[in-house]
Design a protein around this motif. Structure first.
Motif, PDB file in Angstrom:
ATOM      1  N   ARG A  88       0.832  -1.211   0.039  1.00 13.90           N
ATOM      2  CA  ARG A  88       0.067   0.007  -0.139  1.00 13.90           C
ATOM      3  C   ARG A  88       0.867   1.153   0.159  1.00 13.90           C
ATOM      4  N   VAL A  89       0.489   2.227  -0.777  1.00 17.12           N
ATOM      5  CA  VAL A  89       1.338   3.272  -0.780  1.00 17.12           C
ATOM      6  C   VAL A  89       1.096   4.236   0.298  1.00 17.12           C
ATOM      7  N   VAL A  90       2.079   4.566   1.182  1.00 14.86           N
ATOM      8  CA  VAL A  90       1.744   5.300   2.430  1.00 14.86           C
ATOM      9  C   VAL A  90       2.105   6.926   2.134  1.00 14.86           C
ATOM     10  N   LYS A  91       3.093   6.930   1.038  1.00 12.39           N
ATOM     11  CA  LYS A  91       3.252   8.481   0.750  1.00 12.39           C
ATOM     12  C   LYS A  91       3.673   8.536  -0.656  1.00 12.39           C
ATOM     13  N   ASP A  92       3.364   9.551  -1.555  1.00 11.97           N
ATOM     14  CA  ASP A  92       3.537   9.837  -2.657  1.00 11.97           C
ATOM     15  C   ASP A  92       3.946  11.301  -2.774  1.00 11.97           C
ATOM     16  N   THR A  93       5.128  11.650  -3.265  1.00  9.53           N
ATOM     17  CA  THR A  93       5.349  13.153  -3.042  1.00  9.53           C
ATOM     18  C   THR A  93       4.467  13.757  -4.384  1.00  9.53           C
ATOM     19  N   TYR A  94       4.096  12.998  -5.444  1.00  7.26           N
ATOM     20  CA  TYR A  94       3.185  13.668  -6.391  1.00  7.26           C
ATOM     21  C   TYR A  94       1.791  13.395  -5.946  1.00  7.26           C
ATOM     22  N   ASP A  95       1.381  12.971  -4.705  1.00  2.74           N
ATOM     23  CA  ASP A  95       0.129  13.010  -4.222  1.00  2.74           C
ATOM     24  C   ASP A  95      -0.849  12.254  -5.194  1.00  2.74           C
ATOM     25  N   ILE A  96      -0.304  11.230  -5.975  1.00  3.43           N
ATOM     26  CA  ILE A  96      -1.260  10.507  -6.842  1.00  3.43           C
ATOM     27  C   ILE A  96      -1.829   9.162  -6.320  1.00  3.43           C
ATOM     28  N   SER A  97      -0.898   8.493  -5.740  1.00  5.50           N
ATOM     29  CA  SER A  97      -1.150   7.002  -5.683  1.00  5.50           C
ATOM     30  C   SER A  97      -1.289   6.786  -4.062  1.00  5.50           C
ATOM     31  N   GLU A  98      -1.179   7.724  -3.252  1.00  2.00           N
ATOM     32  CA  GLU A  98      -1.657   7.589  -1.830  1.00  2.00           C
ATOM     33  C   GLU A  98      -2.815   6.668  -1.578  1.00  2.00           C
ATOM     34  N   GLY A  99      -2.320   5.624  -0.789  1.00  2.00           N
ATOM     35  CA  GLY A  99      -3.474   4.643  -0.446  1.00  2.00           C
ATOM     36  C   GLY A  99      -3.789   3.665  -1.551  1.00  2.00           C
ATOM     37  N   LYS A 100      -3.243   3.774  -2.447  1.00  2.00           N
ATOM     38  CA  LYS A 100      -3.527   2.554  -3.655  1.00  2.00           C
ATOM     39  C   LYS A 100      -2.394   1.486  -3.264  1.00  2.00           C
ATOM     40  N   THR A 101      -2.614   0.387  -3.994  1.00  4.44           N
ATOM     41  CA  THR A 101      -1.704  -0.589  -4.046  1.00  4.44           C
ATOM     42  C   THR A 101      -0.667  -0.455  -5.098  1.00  4.44           C
ATOM     43  N   PHE A 102       0.313  -0.902  -4.634  1.00  2.00           N
ATOM     44  CA  PHE A 102       1.535  -0.580  -5.717  1.00  2.00           C
ATOM     45  C   PHE A 102       2.244  -1.810  -6.268  1.00  2.00           C
ATOM     46  N   VAL A 103       2.136  -2.338  -7.251  1.00  2.00           N
ATOM     47  CA  VAL A 103       2.699  -3.711  -7.561  1.00  2.00           C
ATOM     48  C   VAL A 103       3.542  -3.663  -8.769  1.00  2.00           C
ATOM     49  N   TRP A 104       4.955  -3.950  -8.497  1.00  2.00           N
ATOM     50  CA  TRP A 104       6.076  -3.718  -9.414  1.00  2.00           C
ATOM     51  C   TRP A 104       7.027  -4.764  -9.110  1.00  2.00           C
ATOM     52  N   LYS A 105       7.583  -5.465 -10.017  1.00  2.00           N
ATOM     53  CA  LYS A 105       8.592  -6.346  -9.805  1.00  2.00           C
ATOM     54  C   LYS A 105       9.607  -5.899  -8.885  1.00  2.00           C
ATOM     55  N   ASN A 106      10.246  -4.733  -9.097  1.00  2.00           N
ATOM     56  CA  ASN A 106      11.309  -4.245  -8.252  1.00  2.00           C
ATOM     57  C   ASN A 106      11.019  -3.826  -6.931  1.00  2.00           C
ATOM     58  N   VAL A 107       9.629  -3.604  -6.840  1.00  2.00           N
ATOM     59  CA  VAL A 107       9.308  -3.347  -5.283  1.00  2.00           C
ATOM     60  C   VAL A 107       9.054  -4.549  -4.624  1.00  2.00           C
ATOM     61  N   ILE A 108       8.555  -5.548  -5.496  1.00  2.00           N
ATOM     62  CA  ILE A 108       8.741  -6.982  -4.703  1.00  2.00           C
ATOM     63  C   ILE A 108      10.034  -7.321  -4.203  1.00  2.00           C
ATOM     64  N   GLU A 109      10.852  -7.470  -5.159  1.00  2.00           N
ATOM     65  CA  GLU A 109      12.026  -7.822  -4.952  1.00  2.00           C
ATOM     66  C   GLU A 109      13.100  -7.115  -3.541  1.00  2.00           C
ATOM     67  N   SER A 110      12.376  -5.801  -3.568  1.00  2.00           N
ATOM     68  CA  SER A 110      13.176  -4.972  -2.471  1.00  2.00           C
ATOM     69  C   SER A 110      12.351  -5.346  -1.221  1.00  2.00           C
ATOM     70  N   LEU A 111      11.098  -5.920  -1.198  1.00  2.00           N
ATOM     71  CA  LEU A 111      10.269  -6.273  -0.102  1.00  2.00           C
ATOM     72  C   LEU A 111      11.258  -7.595   0.577  1.00  2.00           C
ATOM     73  N   ARG A 112      11.957  -8.464  -0.748  1.00  2.00           N
ATOM     74  CA  ARG A 112      12.646  -9.368  -0.221  1.00  2.00           C
ATOM     75  C   ARG A 112      14.019  -9.197   0.210  1.00  2.00           C
ATOM     76  N   GLY A 113      14.493  -8.018   0.338  1.00  2.00           N
ATOM     77  CA  GLY A 113      15.664  -7.456   0.644  1.00  2.00           C
ATOM     78  C   GLY A 113      16.790  -7.003  -0.354  1.00  2.00           C
ATOM     79  N   GLN A 114      16.279  -6.849  -1.478  1.00  2.00           N
ATOM     80  CA  GLN A 114      17.085  -6.530  -2.463  1.00  2.00           C
ATOM     81  C   GLN A 114      16.945  -4.951  -2.753  1.00  2.00           C
ATOM     82  N   ARG A 115      17.921  -4.375  -3.285  1.00  2.00           N
ATOM     83  CA  ARG A 115      18.147  -3.136  -3.559  1.00  2.00           C
ATOM     84  C   ARG A 115      18.036  -3.103  -5.210  1.00  2.00           C
ATOM     85  N   THR A 116      17.276  -2.217  -5.915  1.00  2.00           N
ATOM     86  CA  THR A 116      17.368  -2.293  -7.304  1.00  2.00           C
ATOM     87  C   THR A 116      17.482  -0.993  -8.024  1.00  2.00           C
TER      88      THR A 116
END
Ligand code: ADP
Length: 479
Positions: free
Chosen positions: A101-129
């Motif tokens: 879930r997007v907690v903060k978006d400096t462009y104020d577009i996506s806050e509250g929405k779910t953000f699914v992207w492969k690099n984000v998922i990789e980072s959730l597993r501990g990777q920097r991309t």
């Protein structure tokens, strides 16, 4: 048509080849190096940007954890930093918790929405991309927000985008610079190639002109600009020297032939004139005597012409040889049989000694003629009661014929000339006994054609030995 021909000639010239080689050598490495340099610069600039962004984002991630920002985004300190970073990067910062879930978006577009992207998922597993998006001209990095305690729990992900427009402007500046530089280099290399191609080929043109201008056989050329042109000049002069020698010997041969052919004719004319001058005084006996002399001169003339014809035939290439398998013992026996009557007339003993039966691949007619001249000379240049010994031997490669006489011998200083055409040690004596000076030249030619060898040993007053060596199997001339 003429224009096309001259253009084609120019394209096939060495100057064009050198020019093209230099041009390609100068331009291709330059273009390839420039291209590689450009790619490397771009990739290094992106890498460095990604590293510095990741480091800064890591600091932010630590602060986000310590301030509990993921649960409550009303932390001024963090919000100010996010704004400042966004401005610096001319980009967007998105903070996503571990439920995407997007907690903060400096462009104020996506806050509250779910953000699914492969690099984000990789980072959730501990990777920097990090990824460079060429279409939207931005560099995107994702950094996990990870507890530094023993749990190492990942609480969320920070996604930062950075506009690469500045970098691309830089790159475009360098690209243009590279293009301008390449053009300058190509022009310089082009001019240098023209100059060098001209410089390298000028000595060859000089050499070609010098050869074209050399009108006479004795004109020499000397273009020493390069070692190679010096060598060509030297070799050309050498060939000319050989041609000069051939030309001189040809001229000498022609004058000798004319002289030799004229002599019997002159004698005949003198004889006929004397008879005519006598008118009625000439008796039948005198007529018979003169006619006998005239017949002898005709025979001489015929012999010279026949010898000349034999020589001319042998001067042609080895292809004219009619090689067959010949029994050399039989060949020598029949030669001695033919020469027997002359030897008998001169009272010279003729002996043949064969050490073994020999069969060889030879041109029987030409070799017989060559050997016959040697035996005939042994008889002719001998004293009454002398001998001519002919021996035949062979090994696995060659057969050897030796013709030995105990005649008058040949003086040392004449030996090197006896194979020359028309050479006679004693002109008048040789003429007297019917020599033309062509016999040994014919012999030498016949033996050379068989890739054989002839040697002579002689002592004046003691006699002469000719040693002939011929291969048993005919060796064709190497191409
Ligand atoms: P020619 O027809 O005059 O005999 P050749 O070419 O056969 O010509 O020989 C060249 C010269 O070499 C002869 O004139 C002769 O003086 C010398 N010569 C050749 N063979 C012998 C020999 N066996 N003994 C002495 N002199 C020889």
């Amino acid at each position: 048509m003429k224009l096309i021909f001259s253009l084609e000639k120019k394209l096939h010239s060495m100057r064009a080849a050198i020019f093209l080689a230099l041009l390609l050598l100068g331009v291709i490495p330059g273009v390839i190096t420039g291209g590689i340099f450009f790619r490397m610069y771009e990739s290094r600039a992106l890498d460095m940007d990604a590293v510095s962004m990741t480091n800064q984002t890591q600091l932010l991630s630590d602060q986000i954890l310590s301030t509990g920002y993921l649960k409550n985004t009303q932390v001024d300190e963090i919000n100010t930093q996010l704004k400042a970073l966004g401005n610096i990067y001319s980009g967007r910062i998105i903070i996503i918790d571990n439920s995407l879930r997007v907690v903060k978006d400096t462009y104020d577009i996506s806050e509250g929405k779910t953000f699914v992207w492969k690099n984000v998922i990789e980072s959730l597993r501990g990777q920097r991309t990090s990824v460079y998006d060429r279409v939207s001209h931005c560099l995107i990095i994702t950094v996990p927000i990870q507890n530094s305690d023993s749990s190492n729990n990942i609480e969320g992900v920070i996604l930062v985008t950075r506009s690469t427009e500045n970098m691309e402007q830089n790159l475009s500046f360098y690209r243009n610079l590279l293009v301008y530089l390449s053009i300058v280099i190509i022009v310089v290399v082009f001019l240098l190639s023209c100059l060098l191609a001209d410089r390298f080929t000028r000595p060859l043109h000089k050499l070609s002109d010098a050869i074209k201008d050399s009108q006479e056989l004795h004109d020499e050329v000397a273009v020493e600009d390069f070692t190679e042109t010096g060598d060509i000049s030297h070799n050309y002069n050498e060939v000319m020297r050989k041609m000069r020698a051939i030309d001189e010997s040809r001229q000498e041969f022609v004058s000798n032939v004319s002289h030799e052919l004229k002599t019997p004719l002159t004698s005949m004319k003198v004889l006929a004139d004397s008879l005519n001058a006598m008118e009625d005084e000439a008796t039948i006996d005198m007529y018979q005597d003169f006619m006998h002399d005239i017949t002898q001169e005709i025979d001489r003339e015929t012999k010279i012409i026949n010898d000349l014809l034999s020589l001319v035939r042998m001067d042609k290439s080895g292809a004219t040889l009619n090689i067959t398998s010949v029994n050399i013992n039989d060949m020598l026996e029949s030669l001695l049989k033919r020469l027997g009557p002359i030897a008998k007339k001169q009272n010279v003993e003729l002996v043949l000694e064969s050490f073994r039966p020999v069969t060889a691949e030879v041109d029987e007619v030409k070799l017989s003629l060559g050997i016959m001249n040697l035996i005939e000379n042994g008889i002719k240049y001998n004293d009454k009661g002398g001998y001519v010994h002919v021996t035949l031997n062979a090994d696995h490669q060659y057969f050897y014929i030796s013709i030995e006489d105990n005649g008058m011998g040949i003086p040392k200083d004449s030996i090197e000339h006896i194979f020359d055409r028309f050479y006679r040690v004693d002109k008048s004596h040789s003429r007297e006994i019917g020599g033309t000076g062509l016999g040994l030249a014919i012999t030498k030619n016949a033996i050379d054609m068989h890739r054989g060898l002839i040697k002579v040993h002689s002592e004046v007053g003691e006699g002469t030995t000719f040693d002939v060596r011929v291969p048993l199997i005919y060796i064709k001339e190497q191409a």
